[in-house]
Design a protein around this motif. Sequence first.
Motif, short mmCIF file in Angstrom:
data_model
loop_
_atom_site.label_atom_id
_atom_site.label_comp_id
_atom_site.label_asym_id
_atom_site.label_seq_id
_atom_site.Cartn_x
_atom_site.Cartn_y
_atom_site.Cartn_z
N GLY A 2 -24.11 -29.68 -20.70
CA GLY A 2 -23.52 -28.48 -21.31
C GLY A 2 -23.63 -27.23 -20.76
N ARG A 3 -23.26 -26.04 -21.15
CA ARG A 3 -23.20 -24.84 -20.46
C ARG A 3 -24.63 -24.21 -20.91
NH1 ARG A 3 -19.59 -19.78 -21.87
NH2 ARG A 3 -20.62 -20.33 -23.64
N LYS A 110 -25.80 -33.25 -30.97
CA LYS A 110 -25.02 -33.40 -29.45
C LYS A 110 -25.52 -32.26 -28.54
CE LYS A 110 -20.38 -33.24 -28.83
NZ LYS A 110 -19.06 -33.38 -29.26
N HIS A 111 -25.59 -31.09 -29.03
CA HIS A 111 -25.77 -29.95 -28.24
C HIS A 111 -27.31 -29.52 -28.10
CE1 HIS A 111 -21.48 -29.77 -27.63
NE2 HIS A 111 -21.31 -29.73 -28.97
N TRP A 112 -28.31 -30.33 -28.80
CA TRP A 112 -29.59 -29.87 -28.72
C TRP A 112 -30.39 -29.77 -27.36
CZ3 TRP A 112 -34.13 -31.54 -26.64
CH2 TRP A 112 -35.18 -31.16 -27.01
N THR A 114 -28.82 -28.51 -24.68
CA THR A 114 -28.04 -27.22 -24.13
C THR A 114 -28.99 -26.07 -24.95
OG1 THR A 114 -26.03 -28.18 -23.81
CG2 THR A 114 -25.99 -25.89 -23.95
N ARG A 115 -28.93 -26.26 -26.32
CA ARG A 115 -29.71 -25.10 -26.97
C ARG A 115 -31.27 -24.87 -26.70
NH1 ARG A 115 -25.99 -27.04 -31.45
NH2 ARG A 115 -24.18 -25.55 -31.21
N ASN A 118 -31.26 -23.11 -23.48
CA ASN A 118 -30.92 -21.66 -23.56
C ASN A 118 -32.09 -20.91 -24.40
OD1 ASN A 118 -28.31 -21.90 -23.04
ND2 ASN A 118 -27.50 -21.95 -25.17
#
Length: 186
Positions: A2-3, A110-112, A114-115, A118
């Motif tokens: 992810g970004r 799903k985005h853990w 990436t966060r 961040n």
Amino acid sequence: MGRVKCSDATDRENDIREPKHAYCSGLEPSIRAAASTYGIPYGTLRDRLRGAQPRSAAHEKEQLLTLEEEKSIVRFCETLDDLGHPLQAKMVKAFAMSLLPPHRRRQLGKHWMTRFLNRHPAVTAKFSQRLDRQRANANDPAILKDFFRKVYHFSLYIYFKLILVTVAWKTCQKAQCTTRKHLQHG
């Protein structure tokens, strides 16, 4: 994975802290003037003056892991990096799952990852460094020359092996061989 965002949340909080102080101390006549002077959105400054929290602090209770647990994950990543092991998202997620107590244990989102990256940009740099270090060997001219030298010698070996088999086949056909045992060993 992810970004990953480039800006740091602490920098944004420092940018908002200055206009809040300017307005509260009377240096700026209005919220709108303070917001335009310091270049932040009017609504953001207004909401912060009314008591709104930053997004990260407002949603902290919704996170599966506490701040201390996330700090231990960061220490785990730094330890792996110091030992020379490349960081893998799968390992970091598995470690995070092991920190959760049984009553809170469930799959991370799903985005853990990436966060998490961040929130902890220092760990993000360690992920990207590993890729760069691994690719450094691929750019070494000596390694590349050695690889292509080996490919060249292997292709010559296969070529001559093919010639020997072809010559043996033709010899066998000329001699009308019925058993081709010498070709099996070629």
